[in-house]
Design an enzyme around this catalytic site. Structure first.
Site, PDB file in Angstrom:
ATOM      1  N   ASP A   1     -24.996  56.058 -39.346  1.00 30.51           N
ATOM      2  CA  ASP A   1     -24.298  56.889 -38.362  1.00 30.51           C
ATOM      3  C   ASP A   1     -23.538  58.016 -39.057  1.00 30.51           C
ATOM      4  O   ASP A   1     -23.686  58.229 -40.260  1.00 30.51           O
ATOM      5  CB  ASP A   1     -23.352  56.029 -37.508  1.00 30.51           C
ATOM      6  CG  ASP A   1     -22.285  55.370 -38.375  1.00 30.51           C
ATOM      7  OD1 ASP A   1     -22.194  55.696 -39.585  1.00 30.51           O
ATOM      8  OD2 ASP A   1     -21.548  54.518 -37.849  1.00 30.51           O
TER       9      ASP A   1
ATOM     10  N   ASP B   1     -20.323  58.488 -39.778  1.00 35.09           N
ATOM     11  CA  ASP B   1     -19.395  58.089 -40.839  1.00 35.09           C
ATOM     12  C   ASP B   1     -20.158  57.691 -42.100  1.00 35.09           C
ATOM     13  O   ASP B   1     -19.771  58.040 -43.212  1.00 35.09           O
ATOM     14  CB  ASP B   1     -18.523  56.906 -40.378  1.00 35.09           C
ATOM     15  CG  ASP B   1     -17.449  57.370 -39.406  1.00 35.09           C
ATOM     16  OD1 ASP B   1     -17.210  58.602 -39.339  1.00 35.09           O
ATOM     17  OD2 ASP B   1     -16.870  56.516 -38.713  1.00 35.09           O
TER      18      ASP B   1
ATOM     19  N   GLU C   1     -19.929  50.607 -47.764  1.00 33.56           N
ATOM     20  CA  GLU C   1     -18.896  51.194 -46.925  1.00 33.56           C
ATOM     21  C   GLU C   1     -18.228  50.081 -46.116  1.00 33.56           C
ATOM     22  O   GLU C   1     -18.897  49.332 -45.410  1.00 33.56           O
ATOM     23  CB  GLU C   1     -19.564  52.216 -45.988  1.00 33.56           C
ATOM     24  CG  GLU C   1     -18.713  52.677 -44.846  1.00 33.56           C
ATOM     25  CD  GLU C   1     -19.569  53.227 -43.693  1.00 33.56           C
ATOM     26  OE1 GLU C   1     -20.810  53.128 -43.741  1.00 33.56           O
ATOM     27  OE2 GLU C   1     -18.967  53.731 -42.742  1.00 33.56           O
TER      28      GLU C   1
ATOM     29  N   ASP D   1     -23.781  52.832 -43.213  1.00 36.32           N
ATOM     30  CA  ASP D   1     -24.406  52.798 -41.895  1.00 36.32           C
ATOM     31  C   ASP D   1     -25.230  54.053 -41.645  1.00 36.32           C
ATOM     32  O   ASP D   1     -25.011  55.096 -42.245  1.00 36.32           O
ATOM     33  CB  ASP D   1     -23.329  52.694 -40.807  1.00 36.32           C
ATOM     34  CG  ASP D   1     -22.784  51.284 -40.709  1.00 36.32           C
ATOM     35  OD1 ASP D   1     -23.541  50.347 -41.023  1.00 36.32           O
ATOM     36  OD2 ASP D   1     -21.606  51.134 -40.344  1.00 36.32           O
TER      37      ASP D   1
END
Ligand code: TSJ
Length: 651
Positions: free
Chosen positions: A513, A515, A438, A511
């Site tokens: 998180d 997103d 990403e 990640d």
């Protein structure tokens, strides 16, 4: 007199020895009887017990089953059936109750009568559960009395004892799985809940209640109320289909229901189309899920295709030369198929595929006849369904042309790799891996940090396509997914060929998180829907980046969880309690330098990879449907419910 007593004692001893040998075999090789000793086997114990009560319901004597997870992961299953017979049988000198719990495969053989299809399938597992329980106790309410019997690891610790009077009938079993036998003892409420709901759907009119009595605390340490649900579905599998379509928009208000029986079995089918593009067929044989399909599914598909083509031609909706394929007929279709038969043959690797060919004929005949009548009587629904299938047929044709176009543009297959791809040198798929990363900055670090002999990097950036709303031909033209398709080199959809896969490890690196978990969900959903063998055959992985970096002087280490952070910090401190240890949280992959990324997340010697299972992908697909689907309400609900756990959307 002495002779007779002796003889009885001897016979009793002989059968007793057999019993012990039988249950010992279960304790020696538990996996042979319940599949595994992991969480799956642990939950299996509950199904084995509940199946007995369901048989009693099928026989027409029980309409309520209660399943309770008690404090300490003790399971209690209770029904309001006739109660297991407790009287001594002359042939064996034992009660049915004792036989059920001490003799392997005893269930279903006594009593007689009962439901014709249940024999030999259910009710074989009580002795297995008993053998694998530290203790088990059973209470039978029958003939005005409460009868009790107790066991430990399969052996009787208390013979049948009358402990009181009662004015009802029924059976209650409580057991504690043996810690010596299982890797985990912790029951998962969600798993049991899902299974009990499925069984309630499959047995219309049967109420199944589930309660989790284990103590749960809120953030402030206050006790929460027990959770549970009582499930009762008058409409059976009709309501199951409505439930499966709950987040979708149905194309016709009522589901289509068909049933029929022959001497060798019976079948029930419920189906409803939605405005999506996925096929969702769920099938069962004798209430056992058959995820690999089999003869009943084959019969259903064949009859559906024939009935829709015949109807379309007869009503002149399909013109000369038009035809709709089986797949076209199943686009946006949710269906539940349930068959019951006397001698089910379960085949395939996981014994999850029905082999009885007489079920193909039965389901085919019932579906063709009943569906033809239904369409004739409901022309409005008939038109909607035909339109849906014809649109699917046109889309499929357009997709085929688009694919040919891409091939022509690319010249010979295999060349023209995406600009963003940093390929590896080795060409042997078995030895190589691709990281789908990403973001451009993380992609840069990964490209510098990798071992370019066998690791390829493909950075993705920007917002991904909403796959739920997209048809195959749009996916082909999409500038975010095209590089993934081209880099993997194995095609898409019906034409996906896992033999052509260019890397045998496809690693999603995003990640930890919100997103990151969105990207993961999107990619997994895409793989699940368009490159299914990739998931089925275990080629997809998720990289696990660390969460913390700990520094003491020149020494640096990382940690993947809060617990590990504390442990590593203690280790680094060693005997020096005043040592200053700097702990920082990695904000994202992009923050790591190439060397850090290699050491923590990419080096096969030191990294952790999570292999994505079919269950992970199904979960991603469900999340995706809710997050990206057409319906706004479920999405709002889902986001509100999960807002504070957003990070746990991680797969
Ligand atoms: F198998 C078991 F012990 F695990 C178990 C059995 C556990 C639970 C929770 C329930 C049952 C069970 C068994 N519920 N209901 C019955 N019914 C019979 O065993 C039964 C009763 C009467 C007759 C009869 O012919 O009169 C026949 C049967 C099989």
């Amino acid at each position: 007199m002495a002779d007779i007593t002796d003889k009885i004692t001897q016979e009793y001893d002989a059968s007793q020895i057999q019993v012990l040998e039988g249950l010992e075999a279960v304790r020696k090789r538990p996996g042979m009887y319940i599949g595994s000793t992991s969480a799956s086997g642990l939950h299996h114990l509950v199904y084995e017990i509940v199946d007995n009560s369901i048989d009693e319901a099928l026989a027409g004597y029980c309409d309520h089953i209660e399943v309770t997870i008690e404090e300490g992961n003790i399971i209690r299953v209770s029904d309001n059936g006739r109660g297991i017979p407790v009287d001594i049988q002359p042939q064996t000198g034992k009660s049915a109750l004792e036989v059920v719990f001490t003799v392997l495969h005893a269930g279903g053989k006594f009593g007689g009568g009962g439901y014709k299809v249940s024999g030999g399938l259910h009710g074989v597992g009580a002795s297995v559960v008993n053998a694998l329980s530290e203790w088990l106790e059973v209470q039978v309410h029958k003939d005005g009395k409460i009868h009790e019997m107790k066991f430990s690891r399969g052996e009787i610790t208390q013979h049948i004892t009358v402990t009181g009077e009662t004015d009802r009938t029924g059976t209650t079993v409580r057991f504690k799985p043996d810690p010596e036998m299982f890797e985990t003892l912790e029951y998962d409420y969600e798993i049991l809940h899902k299974r009990m709901r499925e069984q309630a759907f499959l047995n219309a009119g049967l109420r199944i209640s589930i309660t989790d009595e284990r103590e749960r605390l809120d953030e402030d340490g206050n006790k929460l109320e027990p959770i549970g649900e009582s499930m009762y579905y008058e409409g059976g599998i009709r309501e199951y289909v409505a439930y499966l379509n709950r987040h979708k928009s149905a194309l016709h208000p009522e589901c289509i229901y068909m049933s029929g029986e022959r001497e060798n079995g019976e079948c029930e089918i419920a189906m409803q189309y939605n405005d999506g593009y996925n096929e969702n067929l769920v099938s069962f044989a004798n209430n056992i899920h058959t995820p690999e399909g089999g003869m009943h599914e084959t019969g259903f598909k064949a009859a559906l295709t024939r009935a829709l083509n015949a109807y379309g031609r007869q009503k002149n909706i399909l013109k000369e030369g038009d035809s709709i394929s089986g797949e076209d007929c199943r686009e946006g279709l949710t269906a539940v198929i349930s068959v019951k038969l006397t001698n089910p043959q379960f085949e395939g690797q996981t014994k999850a595929k029905l082999g009885n060919s007489e079920m193909r004929t039965l389901v085919d005949n019932v579906v063709f006849d009943r569906l033809s009548v239904f369409l004739e009587e409901n022309p409005a629904v008939g038109r909607i369904v035909l339109e849906k299938a014809m649109t699917a047929a046109r889309a499929r044709e357009a997709a085929r042309k688009a694919r040919e176009n891409i091939r022509r543009k690319n010249g010979l297959e295999g060349f023209n790799m995406p600009d963003k791809l940093r390929d590896c040198n080795d060409r042997d798929p078995a030895l190589t891996e691709i990281y789908i990363v990403e973001g451009d900055s993380a992609g840069g670090s990964a490209t510098q940090g990798r071992d370019s002999r066998f690791q390829a990097i493909l950075p993705l950036w920007g917002k991904m396509l909403n796959v739920e709303k997209a048809r195959a031909e749009k996916v082909y033209g999409n500038d975010k997914l095209t590089p993934v398709i081209t880099a993997l080199g194995a095609g898409l959809g019906e034409e996906f060929d896992v033999q052509k896969l260019r890397y045998h490890k496809v690693i999603i690196m995003a990640d930890a998180d919100v997103d990151g978990s969105h990207i993961r969900t999107l990619l997994l959903t895409f793989f699940f829907r368009f490159m299914r063998p990739l998931i089925d055959e275990g080629y997809v992985y998720s990289a696990i980046p660390p969460l913390y970096k700990l520094t003491r002087g020149k020494q640096t280490r990382v940690a993947f969880s809060d617990e590990e952070r504390d442990q590593v910090s203690a280790e680094m401190r060693g005997d020096n309690p005043n040592a200053k240890i700097d702990i920082s949280r990695f904000k994202g992959l992009g923050e790591m330098d190439p060397h850090e990324l290699w050491e923590t997340t990419m080096n096969p010697e030191t990294r952790t990879l999570k292999r994505i299972t079919l269950e992970d992908a199904v979960r991603a697909d469900e999340t995706f449907t809710v997050l990206m689907g057409e319906k706004v309400e479920p999405r709002k609900e889902f986001i509100e419910k999960n807002a504070k756990y957003a990070v746990n959307l991680d797969y």
